[in-house]
Design an enzyme around this catalytic site. Sequence first.
Site, PDB file in Angstrom:
ATOM      1  N   LYS A   1      39.894  84.436  60.233  1.00  0.00           N
ATOM      2  CA  LYS A   1      40.598  83.744  61.320  1.00  0.00           C
ATOM      3  C   LYS A   1      39.728  82.668  61.966  1.00  0.00           C
ATOM      4  CE  LYS A   1      41.241  87.340  63.975  1.00  0.00           C
ATOM      5  NZ  LYS A   1      40.665  88.457  63.204  1.00  0.00           N
TER       6      LYS A   1
ATOM      7  N   ARG B   1      45.940  90.557  70.957  1.00  0.00           N
ATOM      8  CA  ARG B   1      45.373  91.624  70.126  1.00  0.00           C
ATOM      9  C   ARG B   1      46.180  92.918  70.239  1.00  0.00           C
ATOM     10  NH1 ARG B   1      40.281  89.623  68.516  1.00  0.00           N
ATOM     11  NH2 ARG B   1      39.007  91.269  67.664  1.00  0.00           N
TER      12      ARG B   1
ATOM     13  N   ARG C   1      28.242  89.159  56.735  1.00  0.00           N
ATOM     14  CA  ARG C   1      28.441  87.987  57.610  1.00  0.00           C
ATOM     15  C   ARG C   1      27.237  87.742  58.520  1.00  0.00           C
ATOM     16  NH1 ARG C   1      33.701  87.447  61.387  1.00  0.00           N
ATOM     17  NH2 ARG C   1      32.867  89.253  62.490  1.00  0.00           N
TER      18      ARG C   1
ATOM     19  N   ARG D   1      26.103  90.082  63.951  1.00  0.00           N
ATOM     20  CA  ARG D   1      26.764  90.525  65.170  1.00  0.00           C
ATOM     21  C   ARG D   1      26.596  92.027  65.333  1.00  0.00           C
ATOM     22  NH1 ARG D   1      32.754  87.877  65.343  1.00  0.00           N
ATOM     23  NH2 ARG D   1      33.207  90.011  66.023  1.00  0.00           N
TER      24      ARG D   1
ATOM     25  N   ARG E   1      36.662  98.935  64.375  1.00  0.00           N
ATOM     26  CA  ARG E   1      37.453  97.711  64.588  1.00  0.00           C
ATOM     27  C   ARG E   1      38.680  97.701  63.682  1.00  0.00           C
ATOM     28  NH1 ARG E   1      33.196  93.449  63.354  1.00  0.00           N
ATOM     29  NH2 ARG E   1      34.710  91.872  63.980  1.00  0.00           N
TER      30      ARG E   1
END
Length: 209
Positions: A13, A88, A127, A157, A168
């Site tokens: 996204k 969300r 990532r 992160r 998540r």
Amino acid sequence: MRIVMLGAPGAGKGTQAARISEKFDIPHISTGDVLRGEINKGTEMGLKAKEYVESGKLVPDELIIDIIEDFIKNDSVKEGFIMDGFPRNLAQAKKFTKMIEKNDLSLDKVVNIAVDYDEVIKRLGSRRICEKCGNITSIYESKDGKCPECGGRLIKREDDKEEVIRERLDVYEEQTRPLIEYYKNRGILLNIKGHGTEDEVTERILNNL
Ligand code: AMP
């Protein structure tokens, strides 16, 4: 063009929102980036959000709604905007519908990027984010731990750790996934396959917008 990006964590996204924002010259807001910025600055909002963000849970709706209300009030959104990470859950989506109607605006498209969970887990685990320019990259694109765009230091992160990734994904399944139906019923959902290269996904989106 007023767009909302939907999709599981790691669907792409953020990357695609940045590209669309540039292409149409419209402001892009990532609620996750705003929250991480506040956490890094140690503001009151950051302190309230930290525990939720770092454990993969959604922060309370009121915090997010304040961020979005501020953004929507801005003159620069009159020509369009792209939302990444908001809404969300259903409560946020309903509130957002009311908010934009109150501002005499409407959404054009909700772009739902679909990827397999195995792929998402692989992507999030590898990532990395550039501390300096915010570039989203991966360990495969940088051999020396430096940003391939600007040479800045790459960081992982907090919520890209494996146990948090699973939380998540659970949160996504329970709270965010129902938004696909919500926007499908409003006739503005655009389903996009998220596999392949970033360029391929961008092309799929642009061909359908
Ligand atoms: P993201 O960068 O979009 O993956 O968001 C990172 C984290 O920020 C999420 O796991 C949540 O803790 C928080 N967050 C971002 N957007 C929202 C939102 N709209 N509602 C609640 N929490 C959010």
